[in-house]
Design a protein around this motif. Structure first.
Motif, short mmCIF file in Angstrom:
data_model
loop_
_atom_site.label_atom_id
_atom_site.label_comp_id
_atom_site.label_asym_id
_atom_site.label_seq_id
_atom_site.Cartn_x
_atom_site.Cartn_y
_atom_site.Cartn_z
N GLU A 88 -5.87 -1.50 -0.42
CA GLU A 88 -4.95 -2.32 0.37
C GLU A 88 -5.70 -3.44 1.08
O GLU A 88 -5.21 -4.57 1.17
CB GLU A 88 -4.18 -1.46 1.37
CG GLU A 88 -3.13 -0.59 0.73
CD GLU A 88 -2.48 0.39 1.69
OE1 GLU A 88 -2.98 0.57 2.83
OE2 GLU A 88 -1.47 0.98 1.29
N THR A 89 -6.88 -3.14 1.56
CA THR A 89 -7.69 -4.15 2.25
C THR A 89 -8.08 -5.27 1.29
O THR A 89 -7.92 -6.45 1.63
CB THR A 89 -8.96 -3.51 2.85
OG1 THR A 89 -8.56 -2.50 3.78
CG2 THR A 89 -9.82 -4.54 3.55
N LYS A 124 -5.29 -7.72 0.24
CA LYS A 124 -4.86 -8.69 1.25
C LYS A 124 -5.83 -9.86 1.37
O LYS A 124 -5.54 -10.83 2.07
CB LYS A 124 -4.69 -8.01 2.59
CG LYS A 124 -3.54 -7.02 2.62
CD LYS A 124 -3.47 -6.29 3.93
CE LYS A 124 -2.40 -5.22 3.87
NZ LYS A 124 -2.41 -4.36 5.05
#
Length: 179
Positions: free
Chosen positions: A145-146, A149
């Motif tokens: 997820e990091t 983004k």
């Protein structure tokens, strides 16, 4: 029924992102695509511009090279689409794409210990390997997820902004500039 090429490309990009951020060194990528479960209604989705752009993106931007792409269980109609796609790619990439009618032919190119048992190898089945990799990625969900983004910083290079060489023509459908 729910097959979407863009979703498949996104899954491949997630795997690329993950591998890029690992400490392991990768000498090159060999991809095996099994077309056994595809139906003719899927063919147009596969060989559209998203796929061609994905191959070009992979070729130009991934930090490791594309060694080979083996396409197995390829329907004759699908072979025509593959050959059409190959004609839009740089010759060096096109020459690395091989059509194999029988998955057992992979043994001529890849060691058996690298292949799933579905193709006569010594690894687990494709389903087992897929489940294990999915579990592996889900255990690293926060990290994925990091990195998903993250955004590029600074201006985009000019060659990223324009697709003048997609089909060898500069311009648009409204105005073509042909020498």
């Amino acid at each position: 029924e729910g097959f979407e090429m863009v979703s498949l490309i996104r899954a491949a990009l997630i795997a690329y992102d993950f591998r890029i951020h690992q400490d392991a060194t990768v000498a090159g990528e060999t991809i095996v695509l099994d077309m056994n479960n595809l139906k003719p209604k899927h063919y147009a989705k596969i060989f559209g511009m998203p796929f061609i752009k994905f191959i070009r993106f992979s070729w130009n931007n991934c930090p490791y090279s594309l060694k080979n792409v083996f396409i197995v269980n390829c329907h004759p109609l699908l072979e025509k689409g593959v050959n059409l796609c190959k004609s839009t790619l740089p010759e060096k990439i096109g020459n690395r794409i091989a059509l194999l009618s029988n998955p057992q032919d992979l043994h001529k190119y890849l060691p058996r210990q690298c292949l799933p048992i579905d193709y006569g190898g010594s690894q687990g089945s494709i389903q087992e390997l897929n489940s294990a990799f999915t579990k592996f990625l889900l255990q690293r969900k926060e990290f994925l997820e990091t990195i998903s983004k993250s955004k590029p910083t600074g201006p985009l290079p000019e060659e990223v902004k324009r697709y003048t060489d997609e089909f060898g023509l500069d311009g648009s459908f409204r105005k073509l500039n042909i020498d």
